[in-house]
Scaffold this active site. Structure first.
Site, PDB file in Angstrom:
ATOM      1  N   GLY A  78       0.781  -1.237   0.000  1.00 14.33           N
ATOM      2  CA  GLY A  78       0.000   0.000   0.000  1.00 14.33           C
ATOM      3  C   GLY A  78       0.808   1.281   0.000  1.00 14.33           C
ATOM      4  O   GLY A  78       1.753   1.455  -0.775  1.00 14.33           O
TER       5      GLY A  78
ATOM      6  N   TYR B 177      -9.915  11.674  10.525  1.00 12.32           N
ATOM      7  CA  TYR B 177     -10.894  11.642  11.622  1.00 12.32           C
ATOM      8  C   TYR B 177     -10.228  11.612  13.001  1.00 12.32           C
ATOM      9  O   TYR B 177     -10.834  11.189  13.977  1.00 12.32           O
ATOM     10  CB  TYR B 177     -11.900  10.494  11.438  1.00 12.32           C
ATOM     11  CG  TYR B 177     -11.324   9.114  11.168  1.00 12.32           C
ATOM     12  CD1 TYR B 177     -10.800   8.339  12.195  1.00 12.32           C
ATOM     13  CD2 TYR B 177     -11.331   8.580   9.890  1.00 12.32           C
ATOM     14  CE1 TYR B 177     -10.299   7.060  11.957  1.00 12.32           C
ATOM     15  CE2 TYR B 177     -10.828   7.317   9.634  1.00 12.32           C
ATOM     16  CZ  TYR B 177     -10.312   6.557  10.669  1.00 12.32           C
ATOM     17  OH  TYR B 177      -9.812   5.308  10.418  1.00 12.32           O
TER      18      TYR B 177
ATOM     19  N   ARG C 230       3.816  -4.350  17.161  1.00 10.49           N
ATOM     20  CA  ARG C 230       3.143  -4.439  18.456  1.00 10.49           C
ATOM     21  C   ARG C 230       4.080  -4.947  19.545  1.00 10.49           C
ATOM     22  O   ARG C 230       3.835  -4.743  20.729  1.00 10.49           O
ATOM     23  CB  ARG C 230       1.955  -5.408  18.363  1.00 10.49           C
ATOM     24  CG  ARG C 230       0.802  -4.866  17.583  1.00 10.49           C
ATOM     25  CD  ARG C 230      -0.295  -5.871  17.414  1.00 10.49           C
ATOM     26  NE  ARG C 230       0.004  -6.864  16.396  1.00 10.49           N
ATOM     27  CZ  ARG C 230      -0.886  -7.699  15.877  1.00 10.49           C
ATOM     28  NH1 ARG C 230      -2.127  -7.670  16.299  1.00 10.49           N
ATOM     29  NH2 ARG C 230      -0.552  -8.559  14.937  1.00 10.49           N
TER      30      ARG C 230
ATOM     31  N   PHE D 153     -10.620  -2.117  10.666  1.00  7.71           N
ATOM     32  CA  PHE D 153     -11.733  -2.825  10.049  1.00  7.71           C
ATOM     33  C   PHE D 153     -13.028  -2.105  10.358  1.00  7.71           C
ATOM     34  O   PHE D 153     -13.161  -1.428  11.373  1.00  7.71           O
ATOM     35  CB  PHE D 153     -11.832  -4.297  10.473  1.00  7.71           C
ATOM     36  CG  PHE D 153     -11.259  -4.631  11.814  1.00  7.71           C
ATOM     37  CD1 PHE D 153     -10.100  -5.378  11.908  1.00  7.71           C
ATOM     38  CD2 PHE D 153     -11.876  -4.193  12.971  1.00  7.71           C
ATOM     39  CE1 PHE D 153      -9.562  -5.691  13.149  1.00  7.71           C
ATOM     40  CE2 PHE D 153     -11.345  -4.510  14.212  1.00  7.71           C
ATOM     41  CZ  PHE D 153     -10.166  -5.259  14.304  1.00  7.71           C
TER      42      PHE D 153
ATOM     43  N   PRO E 201      -9.304   9.070   1.338  1.00 10.89           N
ATOM     44  CA  PRO E 201      -9.316   7.801   0.605  1.00 10.89           C
ATOM     45  C   PRO E 201      -8.324   7.749  -0.549  1.00 10.89           C
ATOM     46  O   PRO E 201      -8.338   8.599  -1.436  1.00 10.89           O
ATOM     47  CB  PRO E 201     -10.754   7.712   0.086  1.00 10.89           C
ATOM     48  CG  PRO E 201     -11.322   9.076   0.208  1.00 10.89           C
ATOM     49  CD  PRO E 201     -10.561   9.811   1.241  1.00 10.89           C
ATOM     50  N   ILE E 202      -7.443   6.760  -0.484  1.00  8.89           N
ATOM     51  CA  ILE E 202      -6.472   6.498  -1.548  1.00  8.89           C
ATOM     52  C   ILE E 202      -6.540   4.998  -1.821  1.00  8.89           C
ATOM     53  O   ILE E 202      -6.247   4.199  -0.919  1.00  8.89           O
ATOM     54  CB  ILE E 202      -5.042   6.879  -1.106  1.00  8.89           C
ATOM     55  CG1 ILE E 202      -4.971   8.380  -0.783  1.00  8.89           C
ATOM     56  CG2 ILE E 202      -4.019   6.507  -2.181  1.00  8.89           C
ATOM     57  CD1 ILE E 202      -3.648   8.829  -0.211  1.00  8.89           C
TER      58      ILE E 202
ATOM     59  N   PRO F 284      -4.157  11.250   5.410  1.00  8.33           N
ATOM     60  CA  PRO F 284      -4.714  10.999   4.077  1.00  8.33           C
ATOM     61  C   PRO F 284      -6.202  10.688   4.127  1.00  8.33           C
ATOM     62  O   PRO F 284      -6.689  10.069   5.064  1.00  8.33           O
ATOM     63  CB  PRO F 284      -3.933   9.767   3.585  1.00  8.33           C
ATOM     64  CG  PRO F 284      -3.244   9.192   4.776  1.00  8.33           C
ATOM     65  CD  PRO F 284      -3.473  10.076   5.956  1.00  8.33           C
TER      66      PRO F 284
ATOM     67  N   ARG G  86       4.935  -7.621   8.787  1.00  6.97           N
ATOM     68  CA  ARG G  86       4.820  -8.891   9.516  1.00  6.97           C
ATOM     69  C   ARG G  86       5.152 -10.101   8.665  1.00  6.97           C
ATOM     70  O   ARG G  86       5.596 -11.118   9.171  1.00  6.97           O
ATOM     71  CB  ARG G  86       3.399  -9.049  10.062  1.00  6.97           C
ATOM     72  CG  ARG G  86       3.109  -8.196  11.263  1.00  6.97           C
ATOM     73  CD  ARG G  86       1.665  -8.291  11.656  1.00  6.97           C
ATOM     74  NE  ARG G  86       0.803  -7.854  10.569  1.00  6.97           N
ATOM     75  CZ  ARG G  86      -0.502  -8.109  10.486  1.00  6.97           C
ATOM     76  NH1 ARG G  86      -1.085  -8.817  11.414  1.00  6.97           N
ATOM     77  NH2 ARG G  86      -1.214  -7.672   9.476  1.00  6.97           N
TER      78      ARG G  86
HETATM   79  N1  COA Z   1     -13.954  -7.225  12.505  1.00  9.25           N
HETATM   80  C1  COA Z   1     -13.974  -7.319  13.849  1.00  9.25           C
HETATM   81  N2  COA Z   1     -12.969  -7.883  14.595  1.00  9.25           N
HETATM   82  C2  COA Z   1     -11.899  -8.349  13.909  1.00  9.25           C
HETATM   83  C3  COA Z   1     -11.804  -8.269  12.495  1.00  9.25           C
HETATM   84  C4  COA Z   1     -12.910  -7.689  11.792  1.00  9.25           C
HETATM   85  N3  COA Z   1     -12.909  -7.582  10.462  1.00  9.25           N
HETATM   86  N4  COA Z   1     -10.631  -8.828  12.124  1.00  9.25           N
HETATM   87  C5  COA Z   1     -10.002  -9.219  13.251  1.00  9.25           C
HETATM   88  N5  COA Z   1     -10.765  -8.919  14.322  1.00  9.25           N
HETATM   89  C6  COA Z   1     -10.453  -9.214  15.712  1.00  9.25           C
HETATM   90  C7  COA Z   1     -10.298 -10.698  15.954  1.00  9.25           C
HETATM   91  O1  COA Z   1     -11.518 -11.291  16.263  1.00  9.25           O
HETATM   92  C8  COA Z   1      -9.317 -10.715  17.099  1.00  9.25           C
HETATM   93  O2  COA Z   1      -9.970 -10.498  18.320  1.00  9.25           O
HETATM   94  P1  COA Z   1     -10.190 -11.721  19.378  1.00  9.25           P
HETATM   95  O3  COA Z   1      -8.819 -12.230  19.681  1.00  9.25           O
HETATM   96  O4  COA Z   1     -10.848 -11.074  20.548  1.00  9.25           O
HETATM   97  O5  COA Z   1     -11.053 -12.693  18.646  1.00  9.25           O
HETATM   98  C9  COA Z   1      -8.448  -9.501  16.885  1.00  9.25           C
HETATM   99  O6  COA Z   1      -9.182  -8.640  16.025  1.00  9.25           O
HETATM  100  C10 COA Z   1      -7.145  -9.858  16.247  1.00  9.25           C
HETATM  101  O7  COA Z   1      -7.408 -10.599  15.069  1.00  9.25           O
HETATM  102  P2  COA Z   1      -6.338 -11.498  14.306  1.00  9.25           P
HETATM  103  O8  COA Z   1      -7.042 -12.310  13.288  1.00  9.25           O
HETATM  104  O9  COA Z   1      -5.492 -12.192  15.349  1.00  9.25           O
HETATM  105  O10 COA Z   1      -5.522 -10.423  13.510  1.00  9.25           O
HETATM  106  P3  COA Z   1      -4.174  -9.699  13.804  1.00  9.25           P
HETATM  107  O11 COA Z   1      -4.173  -9.072  15.154  1.00  9.25           O
HETATM  108  O12 COA Z   1      -3.058 -10.561  13.446  1.00  9.25           O
HETATM  109  O13 COA Z   1      -4.304  -8.557  12.729  1.00  9.25           O
HETATM  110  C11 COA Z   1      -5.291  -6.776  11.509  1.00  9.25           C
HETATM  111  C12 COA Z   1      -5.373  -7.653  12.730  1.00  9.25           C
HETATM  112  C13 COA Z   1      -6.186  -5.574  11.728  1.00  9.25           C
HETATM  113  C14 COA Z   1      -3.928  -6.238  11.346  1.00  9.25           C
HETATM  114  C15 COA Z   1      -5.752  -7.575  10.284  1.00  9.25           C
HETATM  115  O14 COA Z   1      -7.101  -7.375  10.063  1.00  9.25           O
HETATM  116  C16 COA Z   1      -4.980  -7.256   9.070  1.00  9.25           C
HETATM  117  O15 COA Z   1      -4.008  -7.909   8.781  1.00  9.25           O
HETATM  118  N6  COA Z   1      -5.358  -6.214   8.335  1.00  9.25           N
HETATM  119  C17 COA Z   1      -4.651  -5.791   7.141  1.00  9.25           C
HETATM  120  C18 COA Z   1      -4.005  -4.526   7.352  1.00  9.25           C
HETATM  121  C19 COA Z   1      -5.007  -3.446   7.401  1.00  9.25           C
HETATM  122  O16 COA Z   1      -5.991  -3.512   8.079  1.00  9.25           O
HETATM  123  N7  COA Z   1      -4.735  -2.414   6.674  1.00  9.25           N
HETATM  124  C20 COA Z   1      -5.602  -1.290   6.641  1.00  9.25           C
HETATM  125  C21 COA Z   1      -4.907  -0.126   7.174  1.00  9.25           C
HETATM  126  S1  COA Z   1      -5.963   1.289   7.076  1.00  9.25           S
END
Ligand code: COA
Length: 289
Positions: A20, A153, A74, A103, A196-197, A194, A41
């Protein structure tokens, strides 16, 4: 847009640099002469990005300017190890805190783990890298530049992305606080907010139906989304010496989106017909004798 050597010899770490906006910034920094360290990661994603950036920027393997290092921001101990390993090769000049997680969810549906995950990446991750670099810069009496990526925001908050809103507000406060506390010792700290991109990761998560993209564009005065190139150019300026007197600022880059949402009369004005606009104009008075 810039002199080709704008970032010559700058050593820059980008967290979340494998995908990204981080990847786009890495490409631009390389084109402008920097040496980049990318952390993320997933080792496989980093390796693919390294290869892609080499091909796009014509980088030579003899003079290696792209380094990829897996790290989950983290984990404070892992970050300390990462920064220590980079410093063993030489100090960084710039830290770009870009790693993020987000999310779309109703807040009442979120688990504590969901909050911990997003706040851990966005706020604590930024804190871990900033402390690890900042302490070294201060100990060595050398300057440094931090560029944080926040959102539009941070001050208003946003429904349905509450962990992100809370975490990014913290990063905003960190940016402004340390710009003052460390500014007198040569460390500059700014942020980009930023709008929306389109990028693969964030967009598919935050706009679950493609037709929502059209509705989203209507919220933007410029009528379009931003591009990764526009983002990367702004980032290059803010980490360069050319922006040396900018400290503690947050540059919004959203086509005017958040202001359109904030203006009390904006939506009303868009609804009015030509006839209504004409009716509201002052009546022409008769010319004076
Ligand atoms: N909605 C609600 N809860 C969510 C979720 C979703 N879409 N995705 C994950 N979670 C919750 C899980 O249930 C978990 O909570 P729990 O342990 O109480 O069940 C917690 O978040 C961690 O989830 P996990 O699957 O272990 O993910 P992670 O901590 O390894 O990574 C993110 C979480 C946010 C980094 C993952 O969604 C991701 O890789 N996202 C891509 C990067 C991203 O979001 N980029 C956008 C930047 S703007």
């Amino acid at each position: 847009m810039f002199q080709k050597d704008l970032l010559q010899a700058k050593r820059i770490l980008i967290t979340g640099g494998g995908t990204g906006l981080g990847k786009a910034a890495a490409q631009r920094f390389l084109e402008l002469g920097a040496e980049v360290y990318l952390c993320g990661r997933r080792q496989d994603v980093l390796a693919a990005t390294e290869q892609e950036l080499h091909e796009r920027t014509g980088g030579s393997r003899d003079h290696k300017k792209i380094h990829t290092l897996p790290c989950d921001v983290r984990d404070a101990a892992a970050v300390e190890e990462l920064i220590g390993a980079i410093w063993a090769e030489g100090p960084l000049d710039v830290l770009m805190n870009n790693a993020a997680g987000n999310f779309l969810s109703r807040t009442e549906d979120l688990s504590l783990g969901a909050f911990q995950s997003v706040i851990g990446i966005v706020l604590l991750g930024t804190l871990h890298t900033t402390m690890a670099c900042g302490r070294r810069w201060l100990a060595e009496s050398r300057g440094g530049v931090v560029l944080n990526i926040t959102t539009t925001y941070t001050t208003t908050g946003s429904a349905y992305v509450v962990p992100s809103a809370v975490a990014k507000a913290g990063v905003h406060a960190l940016t402004r606080s340390l710009a003052v506390e460390w500014g007198n010792r040569g460390i500059r700290m700014n942020a980009i907010a930023p709008g929306p991109i389109p990028t693969e990761g964030a967009f598919s998560r935050l706009l679950p139906r493609p037709e929502l993209a059209e509705a989203a564009k209507k919220r933007i005065p410029l009528g379009r989304f931003g591009t990764t190139e526009e983002f990367a150019n702004l980032a290059a300026f803010l980490v360069s010496d050319g922006s040396g007197y900018i400290n503690g600022d947050v540059v919004t880059m959203d086509g005017g989106e958040w202001l359109q949402g904030a203006g009390e009369f904006t939506a009303l004005g868009r609804e009015l017909t030509e006839e209504e606009w004409q009716r509201m104009r002052p009546k022409k008075s008769a010319p004076k004798a």
